[in-house]
Scaffold this active site. Structure first.
Site, PDB file in Angstrom:
ATOM      1  N   HIS A 133      21.973  -9.614 -15.294  1.00 55.32           N
ATOM      2  CA  HIS A 133      21.670 -10.712 -14.123  1.00 55.32           C
ATOM      3  C   HIS A 133      22.594 -10.874 -13.123  1.00 55.32           C
ATOM      4  CE1 HIS A 133      20.101 -14.795 -12.212  1.00 55.32           C
ATOM      5  NE2 HIS A 133      19.347 -13.597 -11.855  1.00 55.32           N
TER       6      HIS A 133
ATOM      7  N   HIS B  66      23.661 -13.392  -3.498  1.00 55.15           N
ATOM      8  CA  HIS B  66      22.512 -14.048  -4.131  1.00 55.15           C
ATOM      9  C   HIS B  66      22.034 -14.856  -2.825  1.00 55.15           C
ATOM     10  CE1 HIS B  66      20.133 -17.399  -5.796  1.00 55.15           C
ATOM     11  NE2 HIS B  66      19.278 -16.129  -6.509  1.00 55.15           N
TER      12      HIS B  66
END
Length: 291
Positions: free
Chosen positions: A40, A82
């Site tokens: 991730h 992100h």
């Protein structure tokens, strides 16, 4: 990915899903045994998220798949980050103190390239940079890894789907070899995923979220995966998803996130998920039964 609210309740999912049986299906890497493990934002428990160092760390752990997030600068460069703000994971607040709230879309690529994206995580990573998507896919290619690419906040960046696909094409990532088993594009936005499918039907796609079982046929027209948070699913829901055929004529898959401990990894494996997205991919991998 953010652990955001999911529309369907567990009770409703179980009530419908219990009536459906899963079909046989292959993992994203072709294995029918343990779930695929995906790093991730790279191996983000061990190196600053979404940096080349996090890709390298995943490679050191022999993790084949990495996940990332793609946004766009003011002058049109695709970068891997992100948050829609630079504040949390860079020193933008120090370098550009008058530019609050430090939104990615308000900075040029050259300005973003000046920022330190590693010191917030550890002094050992001081000087790490926010990579462009081009730099990121180059590094993934060097390691012969596979990419789960999230189109982040597409509502902020009109046309980002077409631009992302163009860059991937220019870098050789839309050839048959990559499309077969090395690339998946996902988003929390159903419209964005649908756009990717319409622009390049050969690309495998995933929707981030937990749609109700009743809504799965609509998603199955343009996605290959339903990718929910682990706390929002059950074995019955995973079985229900598997019972539907996705955009490429195979049973829908489930990649769940973000699992960072052995017990949860074993729990969702018992549910029958196809992939587990983790900040600690080594911990998850080591918790799974051998293929």
């Amino acid at each position: 990915m953010h652990a955001r609210a999911i529309a369907a309740t567990t009770t409703a999912l179980l009530g419908t899903a219990a009536l459906l049986l899963p079909l046989s299906h292959a993992r994203a890497d072709g294995d029918r045994g343990s779930p695929t493990v995906i790093a991730h934002r790279g191996a983000s428990a061990y190196a600053p998220e979404n940096t080349l160092a996090a890709v390298d760390k995943a490679a050191e752990m022999d993790i084949a798949w990495v996940e990332n997030d793609v946004q766009r600068t003011r002058d049109g460069e695709l970068v891997v980050l992100h948050d829609d703000s630079l504040q949390r994971t860079t020193d933008a607040e120090e370098v550009f103190p008058e530019r609050a709230p430090w939104k990615v879309k308000d900075f040029t690529a050259a300005e973003v390239a000046r920022l330190d994206a590693g010191s917030w995580f550890s002094p050992a990573y001081a000087g790490a940079r926010v990579p462009t998507l081009q730099q990121y896919v180059h590094r993934v290619e060097i390691h012969h890894q596979k990419l789960l690419l999230e189109v982040k906040n597409p509502e902020l960046y009109p046309g980002i789907e077409k631009q992302t696909l163009k860059l991937l094409s220019n870098e050789g990532w839309l050839d048959q070899r990559h499309l077969a088993d090395r690339l998946i594009v996902q988003s929390f936005s159903a419209d964005s995923v649908r756009t990717v499918h319409q622009l390049k039907p050969g690309v495998k796609t995933g929707f981030l979220g937990t749609p109700s079982v009743a809504d799965l046929p609509a998603y199955a027209a343009f996605v290959d995966q339903i990718n929910p948070s682990y706390g929002s699913i059950s074995g019955g829901y995973v079985s229900a998803v598997h019972a539907f055929t996705g955009a490429h004529g195979r049973p829908l898959e489930v990649f769940t996130w973000t699992v960072n401990d052995e017990n949860t990894a074993r729990l969702v494996t018992g549910y029958g998920v196809d992939g587990i997205i983790s900040n600690k991919p080594d911990v998850v991998r080591d918790a799974l039964p051998s293929a």
